[in-house]
Design a protein around this motif. Sequence first.
Motif, PDB file in Angstrom:
ATOM      1  N   ARG A   7     -58.893 -15.929 -71.880  1.00 56.23           N
ATOM      2  CA  ARG A   7     -59.939 -16.003 -72.906  1.00 56.23           C
ATOM      3  C   ARG A   7     -59.393 -16.566 -74.207  1.00 56.23           C
ATOM      4  O   ARG A   7     -60.082 -17.327 -74.902  1.00 56.23           O
ATOM      5  N   GLN A  11     -71.133 -14.306 -68.600  1.00 60.42           N
ATOM      6  CA  GLN A  11     -72.248 -13.847 -69.428  1.00 60.42           C
ATOM      7  C   GLN A  11     -71.998 -14.132 -70.902  1.00 60.42           C
ATOM      8  O   GLN A  11     -72.909 -14.547 -71.641  1.00 60.42           O
ATOM      9  N   ASP A  12     -70.772 -13.931 -71.351  1.00 57.41           N
ATOM     10  CA  ASP A  12     -70.406 -14.217 -72.739  1.00 57.41           C
ATOM     11  C   ASP A  12     -70.632 -15.691 -73.064  1.00 57.41           C
ATOM     12  O   ASP A  12     -71.225 -16.036 -74.099  1.00 57.41           O
ATOM     13  N   ARG A  14     -73.625 -18.304 -75.516  1.00 56.83           N
ATOM     14  CA  ARG A  14     -73.234 -19.260 -76.571  1.00 56.83           C
ATOM     15  C   ARG A  14     -73.439 -20.710 -76.182  1.00 56.83           C
ATOM     16  O   ARG A  14     -73.531 -21.577 -77.051  1.00 56.83           O
TER      17      ARG A  14
END
Length: 252
Positions: free
Chosen positions: A128, A181-182, A186
């Motif tokens: 990440r 999902q994150d 965005r």
Amino acid sequence: MTPPPPRTVILSPHFDDAALSLAGLIPRLPAPVTVVTVYGGAPADHHAVSWWDSTCGFSTAAEAHRTRLAEDARAAGLLGVDQAVLDHPDGPYGESDELTGIDAYLGALPEPFPLVLLPIGTNQADHRRVRDRALRVLAGLGAPPPLLYADLPYTGHLPEWGTPDVEHALGGDQTYGLAYQDLRARYGLDVAHDLVLTDEEWARKREAVLCYGSQLAPLAADHGSLVARGGPLRAERVWSAVRGPRPAGAGA
């Protein structure tokens, strides 16, 4: 003679991530391809061997680093890609989370800007960090939106992996779907590559993955039948990222 600049750049957080996640797809990407290992730097002399490297059988951090560099070079040769290594030491040996090497590498790429692939960041904090740093740098450079690849073996543990239902599963799964999902909150994510490996593609991928032999036993302890034909590496998935979230109700 100066080699031609890459047409495809794959950011691989660790030495094995590109092979685990993309070895089947790499021959289909625009060549030449460069795989850039972000956490590829040598550990400082004062660091004792990490728990992970000790589990892999190493006595010192330096021995682990030398071996992984050589493993990566063998895999790069098999995959027909160029090997590039940034100087950030792997997590247990790192002194800072500031991945400035990403800024320098991407900022030095010539026009026309190559296709860039980043990990989606499933279940791995290092992944990440690489993803988010690279997204910020690319946006600042005005580069075309990158592609984002499913991190394997993590994403490959979904029961729906390699099936048409995987998008829906990622959208609701609280173990392996959180990174997806994150990003969907965005960016608009569209499937760019959906590859279920043929036997020939699988054989080539298995050979590349086996180059990273120093880590396979501990990985198998965590991920089961890692190199089984029907295991978590059998399919690969890549999304294109369009800046701005997808409108509600659009797509999976």
